[in-house]
Enzyme design. Structure first.
Site, PDB file in Angstrom:
ATOM      1  N   ARG A 166       6.144  -6.194 -16.745  1.00 24.65           N
ATOM      2  CA  ARG A 166       6.189  -6.503 -18.177  1.00 24.65           C
ATOM      3  C   ARG A 166       6.360  -5.255 -19.064  1.00 24.65           C
ATOM      4  NH1 ARG A 166       1.389 -11.140 -18.309  1.00 24.65           N
ATOM      5  NH2 ARG A 166       2.496 -12.639 -16.998  1.00 24.65           N
TER       6      ARG A 166
ATOM      7  N   ARG B 213     -25.842  -4.058 -33.790  1.00 26.66           N
ATOM      8  CA  ARG B 213     -24.479  -4.592 -33.743  1.00 26.66           C
ATOM      9  C   ARG B 213     -24.459  -6.003 -34.318  1.00 26.66           C
ATOM     10  NH1 ARG B 213     -20.114  -1.258 -31.826  1.00 26.66           N
ATOM     11  NH2 ARG B 213     -21.080   0.381 -30.592  1.00 26.66           N
TER      12      ARG B 213
ATOM     13  N   PRO C  49      -5.319  -6.138 -15.465  1.00 29.33           N
ATOM     14  CA  PRO C  49      -6.313  -5.515 -14.590  1.00 29.33           C
ATOM     15  C   PRO C  49      -7.484  -4.968 -15.407  1.00 29.33           C
ATOM     16  CG  PRO C  49      -4.096  -4.819 -13.986  1.00 29.33           C
ATOM     17  CD  PRO C  49      -3.991  -5.554 -15.289  1.00 29.33           C
ATOM     18  N   GLU C  50      -8.688  -5.360 -15.000  1.00 30.57           N
ATOM     19  CA  GLU C  50      -9.891  -4.879 -15.664  1.00 30.57           C
ATOM     20  C   GLU C  50     -10.612  -3.913 -14.727  1.00 30.57           C
ATOM     21  OE1 GLU C  50     -12.158  -8.082 -17.470  1.00 30.57           O
ATOM     22  OE2 GLU C  50     -10.356  -9.300 -17.665  1.00 30.57           O
TER      23      GLU C  50
END
Length: 267
Positions: A112, A151, A2-3
């Site tokens: 899980r 970055r 799940p994001e």
């Protein structure tokens, strides 16, 4: 896993179920490793505390409780939180159950067993590493440009770095990069300002759209009820035609994770 959109959907569901305002009366832990070591005990500190509200931070579900204590859940690979009657059939995958004062239960289901629960008086101990929320009102394009400036390295792992942006994982990194027409292996330092702005808007667009569709439900069915998978342009569509140009979607590995992209649209 799940994001952000899936966790946001769960948070909104818990609010609709009127979990805020309820008092936790009892906690049953079926899988103790799920509970992270913290200054407070889930079993002894939570009963008697009321749930003030339900929030989200990145991929965490956040429950501020009475008495300046916060309960946090990270769903990891297969976690889900739902509410049911206390006499509902037992769930063999319910790792932690929170009995509520209205006769219902809030269950943390996790087949899980990778999910984690924290109880702390200081949320910064758990959430302090997270970057900004990509859908926050104050997260502007200029904020994104400032964060990405300087970055280095491939852009996809950067998007999935939770200290850079909170809540984005494999699915939404792939989908946002496709919409911005950026190859997942492009190095962040090579992106033009126009590409960075396109990526900012793509990130927000795919997240908002997925939340509208209650997130994505993948074939494993671990997170049910979503329909954003029907809008996937590249994720998990290896070998299928690109919805823009018709080229076959390709699959590569980046950091041991599958990445999907169009070789024509994302050169």
């Amino acid at each position: 896993m799940p994001e952000l959109p899936e966790v946001e959907t769960i948070v909104r569901y818990l609010r609709r179920e009127e979990v805020p305002g309820r008092t936790i009366t009892r906690v049953a832990v079926a899988w103790p490793p799920m509970v992270q070591r913290s200054p407070l005990s889930v079993l002894t500190e939570l009963p008697g505390r009321s749930i003030q509200t339900v929030d989200r931070r990145g991929k965490y579900v956040v429950f501020p409780l009475s008495g300046a204590v916060t309960l946090l859940m990270h769903l990891k690979m297969s976690g889900r939180v739902y509410v049911c009657a206390s006499d509902a059939p037992p769930d063999p995958y319910a790792r932690i159950t929170f009995a509520l004062d209205d006769g219902r239960e809030m269950r943390f289901r996790d087949p899980r067993k990778f999910g984690r629960v924290y109880v702390t008086p200081d949320v910064a101990l758990v959430l302090g590493h997270l970057g900004p929320e990509p859908l926050a009102e104050d997260f502007t394009a200029e904020t994104f440009l400032a964060r990405i400036k300087g970055r280095r390295g491939m852009i996809k792992p950067l998007l999935m770095n939770q200290s850079f942006l909170a809540g984005i994982g494999n699915i939404y990194a792939d989908e946002a990069l496709f919409q911005a027409r950026i190859h997942p292996r492009r190095r962040a330092e090579t992106l033009t300002e126009a590409e960075k702005r396109a990526l900012y808007h793509a990130i927000r667009r795919v997240l908002i759209r997925s939340i509208e569709l209650n997130g994505a439900t993948l074939p494993d069915g671990m997170y049910p009820g979503g329909s954003f998978q029907n809008d996937f342009c590249v994720y998990s569509r290896g070998g299928q035609p690109c919805p823009v140009c018709g080229s076959a979607i390709e699959r590569i590995k980046i950091g041991q994770r599958s990445s999907y992209f169009c070789p024509e649209c994302q050169r």
